[in-house]
Write an enzyme that holds these catalytic residues in place. Structure first.
Site, PDB file in Angstrom:
ATOM      1  CD  GLN A   1      16.849 -11.042 -14.479  1.00 35.59           C
ATOM      2  OE1 GLN A   1      16.840  -9.850 -14.207  1.00 35.59           O
ATOM      3  NE2 GLN A   1      17.152 -11.913 -13.204  1.00 35.59           N
TER       4      GLN A   1
ATOM      5  CB  CYS B   1      19.257  -8.816 -11.872  1.00 33.21           C
ATOM      6  SG  CYS B   1      20.060  -9.140 -10.099  1.00 33.21           S
TER       7      CYS B   1
ATOM      8  CG  HIS C   1      16.274  -7.337  -8.318  1.00 26.83           C
ATOM      9  ND1 HIS C   1      16.570  -8.257  -9.224  1.00 26.83           N
ATOM     10  CD2 HIS C   1      15.255  -6.771  -8.894  1.00 26.83           C
ATOM     11  CE1 HIS C   1      16.093  -7.991 -10.563  1.00 26.83           C
ATOM     12  NE2 HIS C   1      15.203  -6.806 -10.084  1.00 26.83           N
TER      13      HIS C   1
ATOM     14  CG  ASN D   1      13.183  -5.247 -12.942  1.00 29.09           C
ATOM     15  OD1 ASN D   1      14.108  -5.784 -12.532  1.00 29.09           O
ATOM     16  ND2 ASN D   1      11.998  -5.577 -12.215  1.00 29.09           N
TER      17      ASN D   1
END
Length: 357
Positions: free
Chosen positions: A159, A165, A305, A325
């Site tokens: 990102q 996110c 997150h 992630n």
């Protein structure tokens, strides 16, 4: 005086100031493991460039965090921790810069009860025979599952410095489900579309959002376009999607809240694919390197997150999740992290959702 000499002099002054600061504290010693040479290698490794006058601050932050990493990893060698840390690409950054990696914002007046169904095994007469049950309660649960190399799992993305996110994890689920339903190869969809176009659904571009809001937008607007059509820029811009005109490559029909139950989450992951979750990420999460993350300090942290569960397993007597992630392949285990399972690590189970085509 050459530019290289000036850089060395600047670093020498940074080190001198740091040493003076630490010598004044009886509890901290100057650590030979941290040095100007290693900082230079760190800068080169991650192609770091600093604004004029900022290098000293970045150097001191990196130096302090490297000391923390060293101390933690020494404890891990002695068996006092199940994971290791590293001075990765974020080790020199400010807290504000760390916050730009996150960007998950839970919507106000969020009512989880209205977003799910009570019994995920209940028959839905309005659905086709193959999709009447969300998950089965009668299947055998295998000891492990790893979707990282599944044909429908898209490659790890980054990102960059955009706090989006929420858009990346929302997109991963749509990519995977669209691939399962319609095609045999991975589909790469546009996070930029969500960043630019879903503001009316309570998202805020690179300043945060929530994945169910992104899905609401996709359901109402007809789908998500390919990344090749609407590429990622890492900054928010004006919307370039026109409903009914711009070709879409991925769709979504509904999503289901999984009731903060890790057993239910595991069953849904096994039968239906990736599960989107929220976590309270802390400094050790950001500097994670390997092993099973089990840091208790995040259990009461603020959720900030979003990540995606793509598997589970057990090692050395500890159950873990395989977690995807959106910080690129140089972070963690090629973009993934193992997180302890069945303890609601970092509040991971509290906002778990399954998205379906």
């Amino acid at each position: 005086m050459t530019g290289f000499t000036m850089k060395l002099l600047t670093l020498f002054l940074c080190l001198s100031l740091t040493v003076v600061a630490f010598v004044s504290s009886a509890d901290v010693k100057d650590d030979e493991d941290v040095s100007m040479v290693k900082f230079k290698k760190f800068k080169n490794r991650y192609r770091k460039k600093y604004n004029k006058g900022a290098q000293c601050s970045y150097y001191r932050r990196w130096r302090n965090r490297k000391k923390m990493v060293f101390k933690h990893n020494q404890a891990a060698l002695l068996g006092n921790s199940s994971f290791t840390l590293v001075d990765n690409q974020f080790a020199d950054e400010t807290v504000e810069e760390w916050n730009s990696l996150l960007g998950l914002v839970i919507p106000g007046q969020f009512n989880l009860k209205k977003l799910g169904i009570k019994d995920l095994t209940a028959v839905d007469p309005n659905k086709s025979a193959e999709d009447r049950q969300v998950i089965s309660s009668t299947i055998t649960i295998p000891s492990s599952l790893d979707l990282r190399r599944h044909r429908c799992m898209p490659p790890i993305k980054s990102q960059l410095t955009c706090g989006a996110c929420w858009a990346f994890i929302a997109t991963t689920s749509v990519e995977f489900q669209s691939c399962l339903k319609n095609i045999t190869t991975p589909v790469r969809l546009s996070e930029q579309q969500l960043i630019d176009c879903s503001r009316d659904y309570d998202t805020n571009g690179c300043n945060g959002g929530f994945y169910t809001n992104a899905w609401d937008y996709l359901i109402n607007m007809g789908g998500q376009v390919a990344n090749a059509t609407y590429p990622y820029k890492g900054t928010a811009g004006s919307c370039q999607y026109s409903q009914g005109i711009t070709k879409v490559s991925g769709r979504l029909s509904r999503y289901i809240y999984l009731d903060s139950n890790e057993r239910t989450i595991l069953s849904a992951l096994l039968q239906r694919g990736p599960i989107t979750v929220s976590i309270a990420a802390n400094s050790k999460f950001i500097l994670y390197s390997s092993g099973i993350f089990d840091d208790d300090s995040c259990k009461n942290g603020t959720i900030n997150h979003g990540v995606v569960l793509v598997g589970y397993g057990r090692a050395n007597g500890t159950d873990y999740w395989i977690v995807r992630n959106s910080w690129g392949t140089s972070w963690g285990l090629n973009g993934y992290i193992l997180m302890k399972r069945n303890v609601n690590i970092c509040r991971l189970a509290e906002y778990a959702f399954l998205a379906l085509l």
